[in-house]
Design a protein around this motif. Structure first.
Motif, PDB file in Angstrom:
ATOM      1  N   LEU A 146       7.476  -4.809   5.628  1.00 22.66           N
ATOM      2  CA  LEU A 146       6.049  -4.419   6.517  1.00 22.66           C
ATOM      3  C   LEU A 146       5.879  -2.608   7.199  1.00 22.66           C
ATOM      4  CD1 LEU A 146       3.221  -5.441   6.654  1.00 22.66           C
ATOM      5  CD2 LEU A 146       3.271  -5.717   8.683  1.00 22.66           C
ATOM      6  N   LEU A 147       6.686  -2.428   7.724  1.00 26.35           N
ATOM      7  CA  LEU A 147       6.411  -1.222   8.444  1.00 26.35           C
ATOM      8  C   LEU A 147       6.909   0.662   7.004  1.00 26.35           C
ATOM      9  CD1 LEU A 147       7.530  -1.592  12.038  1.00 26.35           C
ATOM     10  CD2 LEU A 147       5.731  -1.076  11.323  1.00 26.35           C
ATOM     11  N   GLN A 148       7.660  -0.409   6.412  1.00 28.11           N
ATOM     12  CA  GLN A 148       8.311   0.669   4.922  1.00 28.11           C
ATOM     13  C   GLN A 148       6.583   1.164   4.515  1.00 28.11           C
ATOM     14  OE1 GLN A 148      10.377   2.878   4.758  1.00 28.11           O
ATOM     15  NE2 GLN A 148      11.821   1.946   6.468  1.00 28.11           N
ATOM     16  N   LEU A 149       5.834  -0.426   4.231  1.00 24.70           N
ATOM     17  CA  LEU A 149       4.902   0.444   3.746  1.00 24.70           C
ATOM     18  C   LEU A 149       3.653   0.530   4.256  1.00 24.70           C
ATOM     19  CD1 LEU A 149       4.966  -3.916   2.034  1.00 24.70           C
ATOM     20  CD2 LEU A 149       4.918  -1.599   0.640  1.00 24.70           C
ATOM     21  N   VAL A 150       3.557   0.367   4.872  1.00 24.17           N
ATOM     22  CA  VAL A 150       2.380   0.894   5.888  1.00 24.17           C
ATOM     23  C   VAL A 150       3.688   3.285   5.928  1.00 24.17           C
ATOM     24  CG1 VAL A 150       1.777   1.846   7.851  1.00 24.17           C
ATOM     25  CG2 VAL A 150       2.274  -0.013   7.305  1.00 24.17           C
ATOM     26  N   GLN A 151       4.140   3.185   6.250  1.00 28.26           N
ATOM     27  CA  GLN A 151       4.911   4.523   6.236  1.00 28.26           C
ATOM     28  C   GLN A 151       4.733   4.931   4.574  1.00 28.26           C
ATOM     29  OE1 GLN A 151       8.542   4.872   7.298  1.00 28.26           O
ATOM     30  NE2 GLN A 151       8.453   7.285   7.050  1.00 28.26           N
ATOM     31  N   THR A 152       5.232   4.408   3.378  1.00 21.21           N
ATOM     32  CA  THR A 152       4.885   4.422   1.852  1.00 21.21           C
ATOM     33  C   THR A 152       3.444   4.997   1.633  1.00 21.21           C
ATOM     34  OG1 THR A 152       6.753   3.402   1.808  1.00 21.21           O
ATOM     35  CG2 THR A 152       5.780   4.068   0.183  1.00 21.21           C
ATOM     36  N   ILE A 153       2.604   3.935   2.352  1.00 18.81           N
ATOM     37  CA  ILE A 153       1.217   4.806   1.940  1.00 18.81           C
ATOM     38  C   ILE A 153       1.005   5.759   2.856  1.00 18.81           C
ATOM     39  CG2 ILE A 153      -1.117   3.192   2.386  1.00 18.81           C
ATOM     40  CD1 ILE A 153       0.043   1.141   2.140  1.00 18.81           C
ATOM     41  N   THR A 154       0.860   5.860   3.914  1.00 20.45           N
ATOM     42  CA  THR A 154       0.539   7.048   4.855  1.00 20.45           C
ATOM     43  C   THR A 154       1.044   8.436   3.551  1.00 20.45           C
ATOM     44  OG1 THR A 154       2.376   7.041   6.539  1.00 20.45           O
ATOM     45  CG2 THR A 154       0.318   6.271   7.102  1.00 20.45           C
ATOM     46  N   PHE A 155       2.276   7.857   2.610  1.00 20.85           N
ATOM     47  CA  PHE A 155       2.588   8.942   2.265  1.00 20.85           C
ATOM     48  C   PHE A 155       2.082   9.627   1.145  1.00 20.85           C
ATOM     49  CE2 PHE A 155       7.116   9.070   4.363  1.00 20.85           C
ATOM     50  CZ  PHE A 155       7.563  10.023   4.722  1.00 20.85           C
ATOM     51  N   LEU A 156       1.746   8.776   0.521  1.00 19.17           N
ATOM     52  CA  LEU A 156       0.980   8.273  -0.466  1.00 19.17           C
ATOM     53  C   LEU A 156      -0.593   8.796  -0.635  1.00 19.17           C
ATOM     54  CD1 LEU A 156       2.225   5.487  -2.389  1.00 19.17           C
ATOM     55  CD2 LEU A 156       2.731   7.701  -2.835  1.00 19.17           C
ATOM     56  N   LEU A 157      -1.136   8.689   0.821  1.00 15.55           N
ATOM     57  CA  LEU A 157      -2.470   9.104   0.855  1.00 15.55           C
ATOM     58  C   LEU A 157      -2.625  10.636   1.020  1.00 15.55           C
ATOM     59  CD1 LEU A 157      -3.687   6.384   3.319  1.00 15.55           C
ATOM     60  CD2 LEU A 157      -5.003   6.915   1.296  1.00 15.55           C
ATOM     61  N   LEU A 158      -1.429  10.963   0.969  1.00 19.03           N
ATOM     62  CA  LEU A 158      -1.948  12.341   2.367  1.00 19.03           C
ATOM     63  C   LEU A 158      -1.833  13.822   1.236  1.00 19.03           C
ATOM     64  CD1 LEU A 158       0.451  12.953   6.043  1.00 19.03           C
ATOM     65  CD2 LEU A 158      -1.731  12.827   5.308  1.00 19.03           C
ATOM     66  N   PRO A 159      -1.341  13.470   0.018  1.00 16.30           N
ATOM     67  CA  PRO A 159      -1.777  14.598  -1.231  1.00 16.30           C
ATOM     68  C   PRO A 159      -3.268  14.602  -1.565  1.00 16.30           C
ATOM     69  CG  PRO A 159       0.350  13.481  -1.542  1.00 16.30           C
ATOM     70  CD  PRO A 159      -0.147  12.893  -0.524  1.00 16.30           C
ATOM     71  N   THR A 160      -3.713  13.443  -1.678  1.00 12.65           N
ATOM     72  CA  THR A 160      -4.656  13.498  -2.647  1.00 12.65           C
ATOM     73  C   THR A 160      -6.031  13.831  -1.699  1.00 12.65           C
ATOM     74  OG1 THR A 160      -4.684  11.501  -3.428  1.00 12.65           O
ATOM     75  CG2 THR A 160      -6.579  11.604  -3.013  1.00 12.65           C
ATOM     76  N   MET A 161      -5.242  13.573   0.175  1.00  9.88           N
ATOM     77  CA  MET A 161      -6.410  14.039   1.218  1.00  9.88           C
ATOM     78  C   MET A 161      -6.745  15.420   1.278  1.00  9.88           C
ATOM     79  SD  MET A 161      -5.950  11.152   4.291  1.00  9.88           S
ATOM     80  CE  MET A 161      -7.347  11.226   4.588  1.00  9.88           C
ATOM     81  N   ASN A 162      -5.498  16.331   0.921  1.00 12.46           N
ATOM     82  CA  ASN A 162      -4.768  17.333   0.542  1.00 12.46           C
ATOM     83  C   ASN A 162      -5.984  18.044  -0.457  1.00 12.46           C
ATOM     84  OD1 ASN A 162      -3.979  19.885   1.982  1.00 12.46           O
ATOM     85  ND2 ASN A 162      -2.039  20.237  -0.125  1.00 12.46           N
ATOM     86  N   ALA A 163      -6.281  17.214  -1.597  1.00 11.25           N
ATOM     87  CA  ALA A 163      -6.555  17.414  -2.494  1.00 11.25           C
ATOM     88  C   ALA A 163      -8.534  17.695  -1.982  1.00 11.25           C
ATOM     89  CB  ALA A 163      -6.846  17.067  -3.839  1.00 11.25           C
ATOM     90  N   GLN A 164      -8.384  17.175  -1.265  1.00 10.09           N
ATOM     91  CA  GLN A 164      -9.421  16.677  -1.310  1.00 10.09           C
ATOM     92  C   GLN A 164     -10.386  17.842   0.250  1.00 10.09           C
ATOM     93  OE1 GLN A 164     -12.644  13.740  -0.998  1.00 10.09           O
ATOM     94  NE2 GLN A 164     -11.024  13.224  -3.073  1.00 10.09           N
ATOM     95  N   LEU A 165      -9.507  18.160   1.308  1.00  8.27           N
ATOM     96  CA  LEU A 165      -9.493  18.683   2.404  1.00  8.27           C
ATOM     97  C   LEU A 165      -9.201  20.354   1.078  1.00  8.27           C
ATOM     98  CD1 LEU A 165      -9.256  19.785   4.755  1.00  8.27           C
ATOM     99  CD2 LEU A 165      -7.357  19.923   4.912  1.00  8.27           C
ATOM    100  N   VAL A 166      -8.911  21.042  -0.101  1.00  6.44           N
ATOM    101  CA  VAL A 166      -8.716  21.969  -0.697  1.00  6.44           C
ATOM    102  C   VAL A 166     -10.570  22.030  -0.855  1.00  6.44           C
ATOM    103  CG1 VAL A 166      -7.920  23.527  -1.781  1.00  6.44           C
ATOM    104  CG2 VAL A 166      -6.281  22.013  -0.866  1.00  6.44           C
TER     105      VAL A 166
END
Ligand SMILES: Nc1ncnc2c1ncn2[C@@H]1O[C@H](COP(=O)(O)OP(=O)(O)OP(=O)(O)O)[C@@H](O)[C@H]1O
Length: 576
Positions: free
Chosen positions: A22-42
């Motif tokens: 479960l913790l690995q999944l949470v960690q993986t989801i956070t990894f996956l969220l960050l680039p998209t959020m970065n795109a929004q930021l840009v």
């Protein structure tokens, strides 16, 4: 083998593993969220110059990163604790199995290899568990989800991935195929190294006495060099793999930026989407590197698991526990047509031995060296099993006897006494922890070593080094006689344990011993006629057969083999 071990020994940790996943999944989801959020930021923040958007998207990104750190720490904790528990359980399973081994099984593996398997191989399996569970879930999810998310950002750009991923996968597979056999050779070489070290350390006195230091140094050097070369070959393979994949990754990133730049120029792609895309490319690369690292540890762990399973699957000493208790007549020992051939030996070491010993009786066994005396005692203790005929203790075949009952009935003083690290008291109480100090002193008195122990500053609490190395051979022998006396078994087996004593000490010891073990059944193996001439009966062994049975006088009168032994030891007058 590896999956069997993991399946069996990880079952009790299912809950921890579920939390870990479960913790690995949470960690993986956070990894996956960050680039998209970065795109929004840009796109929404930087390019449009919206400070509000920069602040709130930035705050959410910090929150996501914090969750990621917490999940990573938790996963590390659970991964390590599951792997450590697995190691501990596996080590104790191996230890329990080795305790049940017959002498033959111990000799087949060898002490050095059993040690390597218990410590080193288990460690390899532990390693793959920590790293494996840490990544087995996250790496594939991260890789697949990154590809999907990259596709969402831009389809043509994602097609470039189709070139990169197969190339990297083939590189990993080729290196892994070459490394598997290498790890088998490395573990085998570690075994050899351990065996050599053990031999050289225990035999150090002989090596010095024969001035063979240079020879031994060369042997050690050759084994060390072999291990070094094998490890270097494995490391070279591993070292090659990471840079190749990195290089592929970097070339690929340049291609992505180049193609992406042109698509931004033509208005088909936003700057934010390209930054998100490169973020996912990095995630794909990272997940491949993680998977590669795990795959590097897997072949080694597989070899280790095979070696551990060999020990766990080896047959325990035959018909171990749960058998019959010894019967009501303490101390009856009968060998009925007993024969024994060591595994792999061409000739039997014992043939058709039929002997009986009753409580209160002493049977002596004499014979030239290699005639089978020790082997005969080993059969009574079922350290080896007869290959023909049978051995009975208290009327029950030893193969059907409960091991504890047999050990409680029969006490052996071995030819080469072994003392354990601890104190004199802990060694004497080895077979009967509840023995009182008075009983210990009494046994020491009978074994003629009481004065020596009383003279030591710490007395019974004097330190004994591993193997009893801080005592002389004769002292070790007398302490091991005392240890067996403390146990008070119904049957005493003395395996040539008086030969290390001078004649006067031996005579005094035997005189003190006689009343102490008067009601017990005694089998004494000896080389000296003087040790056994008073025995009730003497069996003469020659090339594994009983060639004479009787009292000293009867054998002197009618047995050529016995008479020859006697005449070689005693003056003619003493012998007759
Ligand atoms: N572990 C073993 N594997 C194969 N053969 C063995 C093993 N132990 C002993 N033997 C062989 O069995 C025979 C009997 O050995 P055993 O140790 O019983 O003789 P012994 O009479 O006690 O000798 P000694 O008086 O020298 O102690 C010998 O020929 C020996 O080479």
């Amino acid at each position: 083998m590896l999956s069997r071990i993991l399946g069996t020994y990880l079952r009790p940790h299912r809950l921890s593993i579920a939390v870990l996943i479960l913790l690995q999944l949470v960690q993986t989801i956070t990894f996956l969220l960050l680039p998209t959020m970065n795109a929004q930021l840009v796109d929404r923040g930087l390019l449009r110059g919206s400070v509000v958007d920069i602040l709130w998207i930035g705050a959410v990104m910090v929150g996501v990163a914090a969750v990621q750190v917490a999940a990573r720490m938790g996963a590390q904790y659970f991964g390590t604790s599951v792997a450590t528990a697995l190691g501990a359980r596996l080590r104790s399973a191996i230890f329990r199995r080795v305790q049940d081994f017959s002498v033959h099984e111990v000799e087949r593996f060898g002490a050095a290899s059993l040690t390597t398997r218990t410590v080193n191989d288990v460690q390899q399996i532990q390693l793959v568990t920590v790293d494996g569970f840490g990544s087995i879930v996250s790496a594939p999810i991260m890789c697949v989800a990154s590809i999907v998310l990259a596709l969402q950002q831009d389809v043509p750009l994602t097609l470039v991935l189709l070139v990169f991923i197969p190339l990297a996968t083939v590189t990993v597979l080729v290196v892994m195929a070459r490394m598997g056999p290498l790890y088998g050779l490395i573990q085998h070489s570690v075994d050899g190294m351990n065996r050599l070290l053990r031999e050289q350390i225990t035999g150090v006195r002989v090596i010095r006495a024969f001035v063979r230091e240079d020879h031994e140094r060369r042997r050690f050097g050759a084994a060390n060099e072999e291990l070094f070369q094998l490890t270097m070959r494995a490391r070279r393979q591993a070292a090659m793999m990471f840079p190749i994949v990195w290089l592929l990754g970097n070339v690929f990133t340049v291609v992505v930026v180049w193609v992406g730049g042109r698509r931004i120029g033509s208005g088909d792609l936003t700057v934010g989407a390209l930054s998100a895309f490169t973020g996912y490319v990095i995630l794909i690369l990272t997940s491949m590197l993680i998977a590669m690292y795990v795959f590097l540890t897997v072949p080694r762990a597989q070899v280790a698991a095979r070696r551990v399973c060999e020990v766990l699957d080896a047959a325990p000493a035959p018909s171990a526990d749960g058998g019959a208790d010894s019967g009501p007549r303490p101390g009856h020992v009968d060998l009925r047509g007993a024969g024994f051939r060591y595994p792999g030996a061409e000739e039997p070491s014992l043939r058709d031995i039929t002997l009986s010993v009753r409580p209160g009786e002493t049977l002596a066994v004499i014979g030239s060296t290699g005639s089978g005396k020790t082997t005969l005692l080993n059969l009574v203790l079922r350290l080896y099993e007869t290959t023909t005929g049978s051995v009975l203790v208290n009327g029950t075949d030893v193969r059907e006897l409960d091991r504890d009952a047999l050990s409680a009935t029969v006490g052996l003083v071995a030819q080469k006494p072994y003392l354990f690290a601890g104190t004199i008291a802990t060694n004497l109480r080895y077979g009967r922890p509840e023995a009182t100090d008075d009983e210990l002193w009494h046994a020491l008195g009978v074994a003629r070593i009481r004065d020596f122990v009383a003279g030591l500053p710490a007395g019974l609490d004097s330190v004994v080094e591993q193997g009893g190395g801080n005592f002389s051979g004769g002292q070790r022998q007398r302490l091991s006689i005392a240890r067996t006396l403390v146990r008070r078994p119904d049957v005493y087996l003395f395996d040539d344990c008086f030969s290390g004593l001078d004649y006067a000490t031996e005579a005094a010891l035997r005189a003190a011993l006689a009343p102490d073990i008067a009601g017990a059944t005694t089998v004494v193996v000896a080389q000296r006629i003087s040790t056994i001439r008073d025995a009730d009966r003497i069996a003469v062994l020659d090339e594994g057969r009983v060639v004479g049975l009787g009292t000293h006088d009867e054998l002197i009168a009618g047995n050529d083999v016995y008479r020859a032994i006697a005449q070689s030891q005693l003056t003619a007058q003493e012998a007759l």
